[in-house]
Design an enzyme around this catalytic site. Structure first.
Site, PDB file in Angstrom:
ATOM      1  N   ASP A   4       0.859  -1.173   0.000  1.00  0.00           N
ATOM      2  CA  ASP A   4       0.000   0.000   0.000  1.00  0.00           C
ATOM      3  C   ASP A   4       0.906   1.238   0.000  1.00  0.00           C
ATOM      4  O   ASP A   4       2.105   1.152   0.274  1.00  0.00           O
ATOM      5  CB  ASP A   4      -0.889  -0.035   1.250  1.00  0.00           C
ATOM      6  CG  ASP A   4      -1.783   1.182   1.360  1.00  0.00           C
ATOM      7  OD1 ASP A   4      -2.316   1.603   0.313  1.00  0.00           O
ATOM      8  OD2 ASP A   4      -1.935   1.709   2.471  1.00  0.00           O
ATOM      9  N   THR A  58      -0.254   4.905   1.196  1.00  0.00           N
ATOM     10  CA  THR A  58      -0.495   5.785   2.333  1.00  0.00           C
ATOM     11  C   THR A  58      -0.378   5.025   3.646  1.00  0.00           C
ATOM     12  O   THR A  58      -1.081   4.046   3.868  1.00  0.00           O
ATOM     13  CB  THR A  58      -1.891   6.420   2.227  1.00  0.00           C
ATOM     14  OG1 THR A  58      -2.013   7.073   0.965  1.00  0.00           O
ATOM     15  CG2 THR A  58      -2.120   7.409   3.349  1.00  0.00           C
ATOM     16  N   THR A  90      -2.631   1.337  -4.678  1.00  0.00           N
ATOM     17  CA  THR A  90      -3.144   2.464  -3.913  1.00  0.00           C
ATOM     18  C   THR A  90      -4.447   2.968  -4.510  1.00  0.00           C
ATOM     19  O   THR A  90      -4.731   2.744  -5.688  1.00  0.00           O
ATOM     20  CB  THR A  90      -2.107   3.611  -3.876  1.00  0.00           C
ATOM     21  OG1 THR A  90      -2.650   4.707  -3.152  1.00  0.00           O
ATOM     22  CG2 THR A  90      -1.753   4.071  -5.270  1.00  0.00           C
ATOM     23  N   GLY A  91      -5.206   3.649  -3.687  1.00  0.00           N
ATOM     24  CA  GLY A  91      -6.442   4.270  -4.151  1.00  0.00           C
ATOM     25  C   GLY A  91      -6.241   5.691  -4.621  1.00  0.00           C
ATOM     26  O   GLY A  91      -7.182   6.324  -5.120  1.00  0.00           O
ATOM     27  N   ARG A 141      -5.910   4.107  -8.156  1.00  0.00           N
ATOM     28  CA  ARG A 141      -7.378   4.102  -8.157  1.00  0.00           C
ATOM     29  C   ARG A 141      -7.924   2.708  -7.883  1.00  0.00           C
ATOM     30  O   ARG A 141      -8.889   2.260  -8.501  1.00  0.00           O
ATOM     31  CB  ARG A 141      -7.921   4.620  -9.488  1.00  0.00           C
ATOM     32  CG  ARG A 141      -7.562   6.046  -9.813  1.00  0.00           C
ATOM     33  CD  ARG A 141      -8.131   7.007  -8.811  1.00  0.00           C
ATOM     34  NE  ARG A 141      -8.078   8.395  -9.253  1.00  0.00           N
ATOM     35  CZ  ARG A 141      -8.284   9.435  -8.465  1.00  0.00           C
ATOM     36  NH1 ARG A 141      -8.527   9.233  -7.180  1.00  0.00           N
ATOM     37  NH2 ARG A 141      -8.225  10.655  -8.930  1.00  0.00           N
ATOM     38  N   LYS A 174      -7.331  -4.849  -5.031  1.00  0.00           N
ATOM     39  CA  LYS A 174      -5.991  -5.178  -4.530  1.00  0.00           C
ATOM     40  C   LYS A 174      -5.846  -6.684  -4.352  1.00  0.00           C
ATOM     41  O   LYS A 174      -4.830  -7.283  -4.725  1.00  0.00           O
ATOM     42  CB  LYS A 174      -5.741  -4.465  -3.205  1.00  0.00           C
ATOM     43  CG  LYS A 174      -5.632  -2.955  -3.304  1.00  0.00           C
ATOM     44  CD  LYS A 174      -5.315  -2.348  -1.938  1.00  0.00           C
ATOM     45  CE  LYS A 174      -5.161  -0.842  -2.006  1.00  0.00           C
ATOM     46  NZ  LYS A 174      -4.789  -0.256  -0.701  1.00  0.00           N
ATOM     47  N   ASP A 223      -1.242  -1.138   6.023  1.00  0.00           N
ATOM     48  CA  ASP A 223      -1.448  -0.667   7.394  1.00  0.00           C
ATOM     49  C   ASP A 223      -2.905  -0.439   7.750  1.00  0.00           C
ATOM     50  O   ASP A 223      -3.221  -0.208   8.911  1.00  0.00           O
ATOM     51  CB  ASP A 223      -0.689   0.643   7.615  1.00  0.00           C
ATOM     52  CG  ASP A 223      -1.328   1.807   6.874  1.00  0.00           C
ATOM     53  OD1 ASP A 223      -1.701   1.624   5.693  1.00  0.00           O
ATOM     54  OD2 ASP A 223      -1.460   2.899   7.455  1.00  0.00           O
ATOM     55  N   ASN A 270      -8.456  -1.355   4.697  1.00  0.00           N
ATOM     56  CA  ASN A 270      -8.658  -1.595   3.270  1.00  0.00           C
ATOM     57  C   ASN A 270      -7.571  -2.476   2.670  1.00  0.00           C
ATOM     58  O   ASN A 270      -7.660  -2.862   1.500  1.00  0.00           O
ATOM     59  CB  ASN A 270      -8.716  -0.258   2.521  1.00  0.00           C
ATOM     60  CG  ASN A 270      -7.446   0.555   2.699  1.00  0.00           C
ATOM     61  OD1 ASN A 270      -6.705   0.370   3.652  1.00  0.00           O
ATOM     62  ND2 ASN A 270      -7.182   1.444   1.771  1.00  0.00           N
ATOM     63  N   ASP A 271      -6.532  -2.802   3.438  1.00  0.00           N
ATOM     64  CA  ASP A 271      -5.468  -3.695   2.953  1.00  0.00           C
ATOM     65  C   ASP A 271      -5.644  -5.130   3.436  1.00  0.00           C
ATOM     66  O   ASP A 271      -4.859  -5.994   3.053  1.00  0.00           O
ATOM     67  CB  ASP A 271      -4.098  -3.181   3.421  1.00  0.00           C
ATOM     68  CG  ASP A 271      -3.824  -1.767   2.954  1.00  0.00           C
ATOM     69  OD1 ASP A 271      -4.105  -1.476   1.776  1.00  0.00           O
ATOM     70  OD2 ASP A 271      -3.346  -0.952   3.764  1.00  0.00           O
TER      71      ASP A 271
END
Length: 1064
Positions: free
Chosen positions: A379, A381, A646-647, A752, A758, A779, A782-783
């Site tokens: 990831d 962020t 990443t988003g 995005r 993912k 972290d 969402n991961d």
């Protein structure tokens, strides 16, 4: 099962109805159906006093290894076998007993923990009074009182609190590791209750879904009955549910209704098998009958030919050769994994002073896979970056504001407010960021413990939120003159630049989610105007904007993204009274729904968040973590491909990738994005990129300077690739073409990305034809899906909670620790486990192959070469501890060398040490040594007397001689292979040899009363009294170790060359 009918929906089967205080609903309201729910009795233990032995034995013998050795033991009991049942039964009994004691002790600790929780005192409201009871006596529907710093005994619906605003603060450290205070809200119709009598007078029912495994999802509603009026229905969500195990903070007490009780635990296991010994048993069975039925075989009178019983003989030979894969090997491997995992936990270099925590190991079964990782999915962020946001600038109506300081109420900025900027847009933009958030205001405390609130009209409090972005934006507005003060009685208060307090009634919050990528609030101003403020990613805001300076704002957003800043767009919409009523109706219907509530809310949000007016955009900086670039560079040198998932938007993520050295300035970037696929078809873009990378690789040929490629793909294009493959499009297999492109790229950036995408990326690489070992690191919550999908999951103990760390196999404080985790610990773990497995196989080939050769000299009569005690203790005592210690502390190269030379990781890639050539080397080495042991002893002692009285050695002396050479050879070989010596190595290796000698002297030198016969009596002493025997032992050990000595000398020369190269 209770069936309920919701407004505008079908029956929802998975529901439950809870009667508050166990009160029946009023007549005519609904049918009263008493329901039985589990009590609050906690049972996390696995066994009871009565079922421990049978259940534990059943669990252990479900493992194929234990079951196999049980079968061998039973065969020895049933048929006439060459070895005693003790040789198999004793090791098996030892392993089963030790495991049972360990599991029994762990279960006893769980019983103690359960007892302390079940007997914990809890206050319950009964008939208007507070009654103290024990936790296990609680029932669904009881009203309980929880006081400050107490833990919630079960899941509760929050009814009211000691705070007049109807909120409470909770920490969920024991659930997800987050230590920040979370805010929960009481039911609006019950928040005014202050006494036990008021709470007990509540007449209501709660309809909700059955308990779900997701901690952060709850759907329900409460029906409140007042006299004979229609019941009042209020929605219930996760913000009203106080979870079991959470702790009440900064609130004197709360009242809650029990919704869910008890929980369950899941366990998993793993098995292994082997068939090597079957071939030896078959060969010996065939050779036995070939030897006995040979017409020219002249047998003595006492060796009668046996009847043809091939199955019995096969089982007997299976028993004789079953030691090649001993039960102790499984125990040693498990101990090595379990004890080896502590080296990660004890590593002081992986301890973070700021967090006060070091690395954690949640499972030890994957230690060796840390040395085989080929792909790392990370990831951005909070993983590559610090997730410590700082407000940099904002763009309002196309004009840039860069705050520096506030002096006497005047903004000192790099670009003060231009005259052409409408003050209305400026005020709306600042108000939007002060109102559109979920930030909580917490009062600061001085060192004297005195709480400070608003002082001289200026706040001295600080902001807390689950999102660092929101705190940065609110603090940025504070620097620009607009200060968010508080949320009080559902009114949000802000202090404007003129030191005037503005109050807005908060009507609705349209929460942020990863699919919409935006959030909104509907507020009512003091003038009675309804306003919708919305903020979110540019990709989710721009399509919904109908006016505003879109091009100017978009240009600024793209420029900030290139600089690596995180951007958000802000828009608004004025609502008429009728439009607000329509929006309110949509939201209420969606929130009251029990079935598909999330989908209905998404549809309502989509209808409301339309026809927006663009106000501007913000830029927030998230700094790169310390040594993140060095870690990625080292992983590249180690041959590991790094993918960033990443988003964030492409430009922001690409800037971070350049800063972290994922992309170099010489990297040729290949774009596979929605923008490009709109210009060309997906088919054309994919095959054009594939031709580009293949052509470049063919041009480079054998050249080392092959062009470096980097790929950027977005979520929309990935969905199109996966969707076209599932539909079986006529343009070919897009998935394979995409994978071919990725194989030729040194790094990939996926922007995005939704959380599910993912996981799809990781699954796609796992399922490719190479079947590489994958590692995912993140972290945030969402991961989690990505972490669970990868072979190895690593969680960062970051600022987005501990859900990733709790769901991972390993947890580390910072991304930089991944370097040592893989390049040092992973390297060592793989080398050690490979050496352990191969050495175990080698020493048992040396052990069993002489027994195999001995059958040619004993008429295949299944006569054992070694004594029963030697058969039993060879793998348990004589040779077990040296290899276990070796597999825990061996360092073939130093840690500093592994960190300095990441390319050494390539030497062990793709399971290079457990391939067939290496396996054959160890097998040939074992056979070579076994032949030396057996035939060396055979030819040296052929037709020769060795004792002073002329007595010849017998078969047990011959077997003891072979066994002595065997034990010393395999132990000394391990000593030769050891590169990292400590005092404990010396103690274990030389102590094991000494123990063998002492045991043999005692075993054959004393008449043991519990033995029916002692065939080894005085055999070992007789062998040691012979000079030729000593000479033979030394000679055979020397010849057997000759290949290892040559290998050792060669390895020493390589090390010296490596050191000289490093110095140069």
């Amino acid at each position: 099962m209770f069936f309920c009918q919701c407004v505008g929906e079908e029956n929802w089967e998975d529901s439950r109805t809870v009667y508050i205080g166990h009160k029946e609903p009023p007549p005519g309201a609904e049918a009263y159906i008493p329901q039985r729910y589990p009590d609050n009795h906690i049972v996390s233990s696995k066994y009871t006093f009565w079922n421990f032995i049978p259940k534990n034995l059943f669990e252990q013998f479900r493992r194929i290894a234990n079951f196999y050795f049980l079968v061998i033991f039973l065969v020895q009991l049933i048929i006439d076998t060459p070895t005693s049942p003790i040789t198999s039964g004793l090791p098996l009994f030892f392993v089963i007993t030790v495991t049972a004691i360990k599991q029994g002790y762990e279960d006893w600790l769980r019983h103690k923990a359960d007892c302390s929780i079940n007997e914990c005192p809890v206050d319950v409201v009964q008939q208007g009074k507070v009654v103290r009871t024990q936790s296990h006596k609680l029932r669904v529907g009881d009203i309980v009182v929880v006081r400050e710093d107490e833990t919630f005994p079960c899941d509760l619906i929050f009814l009211s609190s000691s705070r007049y605003d109807g909120i409470c603060y909770v920490t969920t450290t024991s659930l997800d590791g987050e230590s920040s205070h979370k805010t929960y809200y009481a039911v609006p119709d019950t928040m005014a209750f202050r006494t036990e009598q008021e709470v007990d007078s509540l007449h209501a029912t709660i309809e909700c879904e059955q308990p779900q495994p997701d901690l952060y999802k709850f759907v329900g509603r409460i029906n409140i009955y007042k006299d004979k009026e229609e019941p009042i229905s209020r929605t219930l969500g996760a913000e009203n549910l106080l979870l079991r195990g959470a702790t009440l903070k900064n609130t004197q007490h709360i009242y809650g209704i029990i919704m869910n009780t008890h929980f369950a635990l899941l366990l998993r296991s793993k098995t292994n098998d082997s068939v090597v010994k079957i071939y030896k048993a078959v060969i010996n069975t065939v050779l036995k009958y070939a030897w006995q039925w040979s017409p020219d075989r002249d047998e003595p009178w006492y060796n009668h030919r046996t009847e043809i019983e091939p199955f019995t003989d096969f089982l007997a030979f299976m028993v004789l050769f079953n030691y090649i894969i001993p039960v102790s090997m499984y125990v040693t491997v498990e101990m090595q994994k379990f004890l080896g995992s502590y080296f990660i936990t004890w590593d002081e270099e992986m301890f973070d002073e700021e967090l006060g925590q070091g690395a954690q190991v949640n499972t030890s079964d994957l230690n060796e896979e840390l040395g085989q990782v080929e792909y790392v999915f990370t990831d951005k962020t909070g993983t590559l970056t610090e997730n410590n946001m700082e407000f940099i600038e904002c763009c309002v109506d196309g004009n840039v504001y860069i705050p520096h300081a506030i002096c006497n109420g005047q903004i000192l900025s790099a670009a003060s407010r231009p005259l052409k900027t409408k003050k209305e847009y400026e005020d709306l933009f600042f108000r939007a960021l002060c109102l559109c958030h979920t930030v909580q205001v917490k009062e600061e405390e001085t060192v004297d413990g005195i709480k400070r609130g608003i002082h001289q009209g200026r706040p001295t409090s600080f902001y807390i939120s689950s999102s660092p972005d929101e705190v940065a934006l609110v603090e940025g507005m504070k620097r620009l003159g607009y200060t968010y003060l508080r949320l009080k009685d559902n009114y949000m208060e802000i202090l404007n630049k003129d030191d005037e307090i503005e109050r807005f009634e908060l009507l609705h919050v349209l929460n942020f989610d990863s699919v919409r990528r935006r959030m909104s609030v509907i507020v009512k101003s003091s003038s009675g105007e309804y306003l919708l403020f919305c903020k979110g990613a540019d990709s989710s805001i721009f399509p919904r904007v109908v006016s505003g300076k879109v091009e100017q704002v978009k240009a600024r957003v793209e420029q900030n993204a290139v600089e690596g800043l995180r951007t958000l767009c802000v828009a608004y919409r004025r609502l008429s009274a009728s439009e607000y009523q329509v929006a309110c109706r949509h939201l209420t219907e969606a929130k009251l729904a029990l079935q598909d509530r999330e989908q209905r809310l998404a549809q309502a949000y989509d209808i409301i968040e339309r026809d927006l007016v663009l106000l501007g955009a913000t830029a927030v900086e998230d700094r790169l973590q310390e040594k993140a670039a060095d870690t990625i560079e080292s992983l590249h040198k180690a041959g590991i491909k790094v993918w960033v998932l990443t988003g964030d938007k492409m430009e922001t993520a690409a800037a971070t990738c350049y800063a972290s050295k994922l992309f170099r300035r010489s990297t040729q970037i290949l774009e596979l994005t929605k923008k490009r696929t709109e210009e060309q078809s997906l088919h054309d873009v994919l095959f054009e990129l594939n031709r580009t990378v293949l052509r470049q690789c063919s041009i480079s040929g054998l050249s080392v300077d092959c062009l470096d490629f980097g790929l950027i793909i977005d979520g929309a294009t990935l969905s199109a690739i996966l969707k076209s493959n599932q539909e079986g499009g006529g343009h070919g297999n897009y998935r394979e073409v995409f994978l071919e492109i990725c194989r030729n790229c040194s790094a990939v950036l996926c922007c995005r990305m939704a959380p599910l995408q993912k996981a799809q990326i990781v699954k796609l690489i796992k399922a490719s034809k190479e079947h590489p070992i994958t590692l995912a690191i993140g972290d945030g919550a969402n991961d989690v899906s990505m972490i669970l999908e990868a072979h190895v999951g690593i969680g960062i103990m970051g600022k987005e909670g501990r859900q990733a760390a709790r769901n991972s196999d390993y947890a580390i404080p910072k991304f930089k620790h991944l370097k040592k985790m893989l390049l040092v610990h992973g390297h060592y773990y793989y080398i050690r486990i490979a050496e352990l497995v191969q050495y175990f196989f080698y020493k048992n080939v040396c052990f069993i192959f002489p027994q195999f050769l001995y059958q040619f000299f004993c008429g295949f009569s299944q006569q054992p070469l070694y004594d029963t005690a030697y058969l039993t203790l060879y793998n348990i005592s004589f040779t077990s501890l040296p290899i276990l210690l070796y597999s825990l502390v061996e360092q073939h190269v130093t840690m500093e060398t592994l960190k300095r030379e990441p390319s050494l990781y390539r030497d062990i890639a793709k399971n290079s040490l457990l391939r067939w050539p290496v396996f054959l080397y160890w097998t040939c080495l074992g056979v070579f040594d076994a032949v030396i042991f057996f035939f060396g002893a055979y030819f040296l002692f052929d037709n020769t007397t060795f004792t002073s009285n002329g007595q010849m050695f017998g078969n047990w002396t011959f077997g003891s001689l072979v066994f002595t050479v065997l034990v010393f050879t395999v132990t000394l070989k391990l000593a030769l292979d050891t590169h990292h010596w400590t005092w404990i190595n010396h103690f274990v290796i030389w102590g094991s040899l000494l123990f063998y000698v002492i045991f043999s002297l005692l075993w054959g030198g004393i008449i043991w009363p519990f033995l029916n016969y002692q065939r080894m009596y005085y055999v070992f002493m007789q062998m040691l009294s012979s000079g030729p025997a000593w000479l033979s032992i030394i000679l055979l050990i020397t010849v057997s170790l000759l290949p290892d000595v040559i290998k050792k000398l060669k390895w020493s020369s390589v090390i010296r060359h490596l050191k000289s190269f490093t110095v140069k």
